[in-house]
Design a protein around this motif. Structure first.
Motif, PDB file in Angstrom:
ATOM      1  N   ARG A 132       0.679  -1.149  -0.109  1.00 37.45           N
ATOM      2  CA  ARG A 132      -0.070   0.007   0.013  1.00 37.45           C
ATOM      3  C   ARG A 132       0.894   1.191   0.156  1.00 37.45           C
ATOM      4  O   ARG A 132       2.140   1.138   0.322  1.00 37.45           O
ATOM      5  CB  ARG A 132      -1.083   0.097   1.255  1.00 37.45           C
ATOM      6  CG  ARG A 132      -0.224  -0.141   2.565  1.00 37.45           C
ATOM      7  CD  ARG A 132      -1.101  -0.019   3.551  1.00 37.45           C
ATOM      8  NE  ARG A 132      -1.806   0.970   3.982  1.00 37.45           N
ATOM      9  CZ  ARG A 132      -3.123   1.250   3.730  1.00 37.45           C
ATOM     10  NH1 ARG A 132      -3.775   0.463   3.232  1.00 37.45           N
ATOM     11  NH2 ARG A 132      -3.508   2.496   3.925  1.00 37.45           N
TER      12      ARG A 132
ATOM     13  N   ALA B 194      -7.295  14.111   3.583  1.00 32.43           N
ATOM     14  CA  ALA B 194      -7.624  12.594   3.337  1.00 32.43           C
ATOM     15  C   ALA B 194      -6.504  11.963   2.815  1.00 32.43           C
ATOM     16  O   ALA B 194      -6.151  10.890   2.934  1.00 32.43           O
ATOM     17  CB  ALA B 194      -9.104  12.634   2.705  1.00 32.43           C
TER      18      ALA B 194
ATOM     19  N   ASP C 286      -3.891   8.854   3.797  1.00 30.47           N
ATOM     20  CA  ASP C 286      -3.860   7.591   3.142  1.00 30.47           C
ATOM     21  C   ASP C 286      -4.077   7.757   1.528  1.00 30.47           C
ATOM     22  O   ASP C 286      -5.149   8.026   0.958  1.00 30.47           O
ATOM     23  CB  ASP C 286      -5.175   6.814   3.371  1.00 30.47           C
ATOM     24  CG  ASP C 286      -5.454   5.502   3.090  1.00 30.47           C
ATOM     25  OD1 ASP C 286      -4.399   5.152   2.540  1.00 30.47           O
ATOM     26  OD2 ASP C 286      -6.369   4.554   3.083  1.00 30.47           O
TER      27      ASP C 286
ATOM     28  N   ASN D 155      -3.761   5.906  -0.661  1.00 33.45           N
ATOM     29  CA  ASN D 155      -4.559   4.933  -1.467  1.00 33.45           C
ATOM     30  C   ASN D 155      -5.758   5.198  -1.812  1.00 33.45           C
ATOM     31  O   ASN D 155      -6.418   4.928  -2.786  1.00 33.45           O
ATOM     32  CB  ASN D 155      -4.589   3.536  -0.655  1.00 33.45           C
ATOM     33  CG  ASN D 155      -3.292   2.832  -0.300  1.00 33.45           C
ATOM     34  OD1 ASN D 155      -2.647   2.267  -1.082  1.00 33.45           O
ATOM     35  ND2 ASN D 155      -2.750   3.203   1.113  1.00 33.45           N
ATOM     36  N   VAL D 156      -6.426   6.323  -1.128  1.00 28.05           N
ATOM     37  CA  VAL D 156      -7.774   6.723  -1.636  1.00 28.05           C
ATOM     38  C   VAL D 156      -7.688   7.436  -3.100  1.00 28.05           C
ATOM     39  O   VAL D 156      -8.606   7.687  -3.824  1.00 28.05           O
ATOM     40  CB  VAL D 156      -8.254   7.930  -0.771  1.00 28.05           C
ATOM     41  CG1 VAL D 156      -8.787   7.230   0.653  1.00 28.05           C
ATOM     42  CG2 VAL D 156      -7.641   9.055  -0.605  1.00 28.05           C
ATOM     43  N   ILE D 157      -6.486   7.538  -3.628  1.00 26.22           N
ATOM     44  CA  ILE D 157      -6.270   8.255  -4.700  1.00 26.22           C
ATOM     45  C   ILE D 157      -5.440   7.341  -5.854  1.00 26.22           C
ATOM     46  O   ILE D 157      -5.810   7.119  -6.900  1.00 26.22           O
ATOM     47  CB  ILE D 157      -5.321   9.665  -4.849  1.00 26.22           C
ATOM     48  CG1 ILE D 157      -6.353  10.532  -4.090  1.00 26.22           C
ATOM     49  CG2 ILE D 157      -4.837  10.276  -6.159  1.00 26.22           C
ATOM     50  CD1 ILE D 157      -5.882  11.952  -4.000  1.00 26.22           C
TER      51      ILE D 157
ATOM     52  N   PRO E 207     -11.521  15.079  -3.263  1.00 29.45           N
ATOM     53  CA  PRO E 207     -10.426  14.957  -2.267  1.00 29.45           C
ATOM     54  C   PRO E 207      -9.960  13.589  -1.986  1.00 29.45           C
ATOM     55  O   PRO E 207      -8.846  13.169  -1.734  1.00 29.45           O
ATOM     56  CB  PRO E 207     -10.511  15.759  -0.977  1.00 29.45           C
ATOM     57  CG  PRO E 207     -11.913  16.574  -1.474  1.00 29.45           C
ATOM     58  CD  PRO E 207     -12.527  15.853  -2.331  1.00 29.45           C
ATOM     59  N   TYR E 208     -11.213  12.510  -1.935  1.00 34.08           N
ATOM     60  CA  TYR E 208     -10.926  11.220  -1.724  1.00 34.08           C
ATOM     61  C   TYR E 208     -11.789  10.662  -2.580  1.00 34.08           C
ATOM     62  O   TYR E 208     -12.882   9.814  -2.191  1.00 34.08           O
ATOM     63  CB  TYR E 208     -11.228  11.110  -0.107  1.00 34.08           C
ATOM     64  CG  TYR E 208     -12.311  11.538   0.342  1.00 34.08           C
ATOM     65  CD1 TYR E 208     -13.613  11.210   0.424  1.00 34.08           C
ATOM     66  CD2 TYR E 208     -12.208  13.078   0.991  1.00 34.08           C
ATOM     67  CE1 TYR E 208     -14.810  11.960   0.813  1.00 34.08           C
ATOM     68  CE2 TYR E 208     -13.333  13.700   1.629  1.00 34.08           C
ATOM     69  CZ  TYR E 208     -14.538  12.903   1.517  1.00 34.08           C
ATOM     70  OH  TYR E 208     -15.710  13.802   2.018  1.00 34.08           O
ATOM     71  N   PRO E 209     -11.144  10.290  -3.567  1.00 34.30           N
ATOM     72  CA  PRO E 209     -12.134   9.393  -4.523  1.00 34.30           C
ATOM     73  C   PRO E 209     -12.636   7.934  -4.344  1.00 34.30           C
ATOM     74  O   PRO E 209     -13.429   7.517  -4.562  1.00 34.30           O
ATOM     75  CB  PRO E 209     -11.028   9.344  -5.776  1.00 34.30           C
ATOM     76  CG  PRO E 209     -10.033  10.372  -5.731  1.00 34.30           C
ATOM     77  CD  PRO E 209     -10.091  10.563  -4.225  1.00 34.30           C
ATOM     78  N   LEU E 210     -11.469   7.401  -3.439  1.00 33.78           N
ATOM     79  CA  LEU E 210     -11.761   6.004  -3.120  1.00 33.78           C
ATOM     80  C   LEU E 210     -11.673   5.836  -1.703  1.00 33.78           C
ATOM     81  O   LEU E 210     -10.796   4.863  -1.313  1.00 33.78           O
ATOM     82  CB  LEU E 210     -10.729   4.976  -4.064  1.00 33.78           C
ATOM     83  CG  LEU E 210     -10.872   5.083  -5.520  1.00 33.78           C
ATOM     84  CD1 LEU E 210      -9.837   4.793  -6.231  1.00 33.78           C
ATOM     85  CD2 LEU E 210     -12.321   4.410  -5.848  1.00 33.78           C
ATOM     86  N   GLY E 211     -12.439   6.458  -0.830  1.00 36.89           N
ATOM     87  CA  GLY E 211     -12.543   6.163   0.579  1.00 36.89           C
ATOM     88  C   GLY E 211     -12.885   7.280   1.260  1.00 36.89           C
ATOM     89  O   GLY E 211     -11.830   8.288   1.447  1.00 36.89           O
TER      90      GLY E 211
ATOM     91  N   PRO F 184     -12.927   9.357   4.519  1.00 32.66           N
ATOM     92  CA  PRO F 184     -12.280   9.363   5.847  1.00 32.66           C
ATOM     93  C   PRO F 184     -13.247   9.456   6.739  1.00 32.66           C
ATOM     94  O   PRO F 184     -12.841   9.277   8.171  1.00 32.66           O
ATOM     95  CB  PRO F 184     -11.439  10.585   5.838  1.00 32.66           C
ATOM     96  CG  PRO F 184     -11.720  11.461   4.591  1.00 32.66           C
ATOM     97  CD  PRO F 184     -12.477  10.486   3.854  1.00 32.66           C
TER      98      PRO F 184
ATOM     99  N   LYS G 178     -12.419   2.342   8.391  1.00 29.62           N
ATOM    100  CA  LYS G 178     -11.181   1.822   7.507  1.00 29.62           C
ATOM    101  C   LYS G 178     -11.534   0.492   6.817  1.00 29.62           C
ATOM    102  O   LYS G 178     -11.453   0.366   5.466  1.00 29.62           O
ATOM    103  CB  LYS G 178      -9.916   1.464   8.185  1.00 29.62           C
ATOM    104  CG  LYS G 178      -9.063   2.593   8.666  1.00 29.62           C
ATOM    105  CD  LYS G 178      -8.101   3.226   7.645  1.00 29.62           C
ATOM    106  CE  LYS G 178      -7.636   4.311   7.877  1.00 29.62           C
ATOM    107  NZ  LYS G 178      -7.206   4.916   6.698  1.00 29.62           N
TER     108      LYS G 178
ATOM    109  N   GLN H 272     -14.052   1.915   4.040  1.00 33.23           N
ATOM    110  CA  GLN H 272     -13.182   2.624   2.879  1.00 33.23           C
ATOM    111  C   GLN H 272     -12.637   1.353   2.142  1.00 33.23           C
ATOM    112  O   GLN H 272     -12.481   1.604   0.641  1.00 33.23           O
ATOM    113  CB  GLN H 272     -12.119   3.417   3.545  1.00 33.23           C
ATOM    114  CG  GLN H 272     -12.519   4.715   4.116  1.00 33.23           C
ATOM    115  CD  GLN H 272     -11.241   5.462   4.721  1.00 33.23           C
ATOM    116  OE1 GLN H 272     -10.367   5.903   3.879  1.00 33.23           O
ATOM    117  NE2 GLN H 272     -11.428   6.063   5.747  1.00 33.23           N
TER     118      GLN H 272
ATOM    119  N   ARG I  58     -13.175   0.738  -1.786  1.00 32.01           N
ATOM    120  CA  ARG I  58     -12.107   1.149  -2.865  1.00 32.01           C
ATOM    121  C   ARG I  58     -11.824  -0.294  -3.745  1.00 32.01           C
ATOM    122  O   ARG I  58     -11.747  -0.334  -4.716  1.00 32.01           O
ATOM    123  CB  ARG I  58     -10.765   1.165  -2.018  1.00 32.01           C
ATOM    124  CG  ARG I  58      -9.748   1.555  -3.043  1.00 32.01           C
ATOM    125  CD  ARG I  58      -8.579   2.332  -2.301  1.00 32.01           C
ATOM    126  NE  ARG I  58      -7.967   1.709  -1.256  1.00 32.01           N
ATOM    127  CZ  ARG I  58      -8.155   2.472  -0.051  1.00 32.01           C
ATOM    128  NH1 ARG I  58      -8.902   3.627   0.212  1.00 32.01           N
ATOM    129  NH2 ARG I  58      -7.664   1.757   1.158  1.00 32.01           N
TER     130      ARG I  58
END
Lengths: 350, 79
Positions: free
Chosen positions: A266, A283, A287, A289-291, B37-41, B43, B47, B50, B54
């Motif tokens: 990760r 954000a 983390d 990994n959200v992008i 700002p947080y395409p895949l999770g 906040p 966790k 999220q 994802r």
């Protein structure tokens, strides 16, 4: 006196920057930010109300935002609606276009906005809304406000548009009737034949009806066997190692980087971060990994859904970046991808 | 960038929040994400939530790469 309603995002509405981009819409009667200049430039008209809404709220909850704003406006009298100017700010431009179109469609009130040619809102809304050709940043505020209010004054006084080029807005692809003197040279047949003769003689000629083309690329075929494919991750979300070794710019990027993920399951916070200036980075820094979803890709790699993940991810910043630069950067990345046998790409945008 | 990669022959899927922008620019395979700002999770969620989101959306993107399409297509996500 005629009444005008304005629209601003959270930044120009004085709420705050990216950390306030989730601001829900609200309405005020004070003249704030650019509305002061707009109001001062209007003749026999006054800005009575201003709607303020965060760019992310409008972008991510569009239907909800429109419905709330329409609710706020249902008892507000207005003769004209003015949004922006939005310059090269992509989400703001799209928001201005969205709300202008909604005001026109639902309330039957003409709307005017202003954006830079690079703003994605131009192509999305130029057919629906008067979008004046604006500068690329707020230093052009004075000119952009003047262009909008000059035209607003004309419309409010009962005048008519002289056409896109004469007024300075993006062509809407709409034809307007114009009466010409009754003589042979003015007939459509004569004009058409003259054009044809020029064309046959390879002389320059100008069509009277420009049909704007949307450039689509042929659809790449589906990957037959993903379990043997090499897949790559590319992002415009500005994820980089914390020291940003390639010094990628936080906006209007001209540089990009490729970063090794070999042996990583990760992207760890503190090792990678985002340098993108177009959104609140909290954000993504907590983390990454959200992008760049390395963790999910590793899971699919272990399951055998994909052959393997290309060991580098590719990153740049997609705010204020021109199409020409984006094109060049993509083409610079391609040889590296080909070298490793990549056939499939997941491209993430923020 | 999506179009340049596709023109060069890569099969590509665009994961983004502003789907109308992606359609206007001309991406052919599109999978929506949840925010800018947080395409895949998100906040504000756990966790685990999220991760689920994802893992699901990246899975949809991978399936999109193996799907033949004849026009610009926005793929459906469940979470």
């Amino acid at each position: 006196m005629k009444k005008v309603v304005c629209y601003l995002n959270q930044f120009f509405g004085g709420v705050g920057g990216e950390d306030k981009a989730d601001q829900e819409p609200f309405i005020v009667t004070e003249k704030i930010g650019p509305v002061m200049a707009i109001n001062a430039a209007l003749k026999d008209a006054e800005v009575t109300h201003t709607i303020v809404c965060g760019d992310n709220f409008m972008g991510s909850n569009t239907d909800e935002a429109i419905s709330r704003i329409m609710d706020m406006l249902k008892d507000v009298e207005m003769d004209l609606f003015i949004a922006g100017p939005a310059f090269q700010a992509g989400r703001y431009g799209v928001a201005c276009g969205t709300i202008c179109k909604a005001v026109q469609d639902k309330l039957g009130v003409t709307a005017i906005t202003s954006m830079n040619v690079e703003n994605p809102g131009v192509d999305m809304f130029k057919r629906d809304v008067y979008i004046f050709k604006g500068g690329n940043g707020a230093v052009k505020m004075r000119q952009d406000v003047k262009a909008m209010t000059d035209f607003a004054n004309k419309l409010l006084a009962g005048g008519k548009s002289e056409g896109a080029d004469a007024e300075g807005y993006f062509a809407r692809g709409k034809r307007q009737e114009k009466f010409l003197e009754f003589k042979r040279e003015n007939t459509a047949a004569y004009r058409g034949v003259q054009m044809l003769i020029r064309k046959m003689n390879k002389q320059p000629y100008q069509t009277e009806l420009v049909i704007p083309a949307k450039e689509l690329v042929p659809i790449a075929p589906a990957i037959k066997d993903l379990s043997k494919a090499v897949v790559a991750l590319v992002t415009t979300g500005g994820i980089v190692p914390v020291d940003n070794p390639d010094r990628i710019q936080s906006a209007s990027a001209t540089r990009w980087g490729r970063y090794d993920m070999t042996g990583m399951d990760r992207l760890e916070s503190g090792v990678f971060k985002t340098i993108h200036a177009g959104f609140d980075p909290a954000a993504a820094n907590a983390d990454p990994n959200v992008i760049v979803p390395l963790d999910a890709m590793r899971a699919y790699e272990k399951e055998g859904k994909i052959g393997r993940l290309h060991n580098y991810f590719y990153s740049t910043v997609g705010t204020g970046t021109t199409e020409a630069e984006a094109k060049r950067m993509a083409n610079e990345m391609i040889p590296y991808l080909r070298d490793d046998g990549v056939t499939a790409i997941i491209m993430g945008s923020t | 960038m999506v179009k340049e990669f596709e023109k060069a022959g890569f099969t590509i899927v665009h994961m983004c929040n502003l789907v109308p922008v992606s359609l206007t620019v001309g991406a052919n395979r599109i999978v929506p994400t949840i925010s800018i700002p947080y395409p895949l999770g998100d906040p504000n969620t756990s966790k685990e939530e999220q991760w689920k989101l994802r893992y699901h959306r990246v899975g949809v993107a991978l399936d999109a790469l193996t799907t033949d399409v004849t026009e610009q297509t926005v793929f459906k996500v469940r979470i």
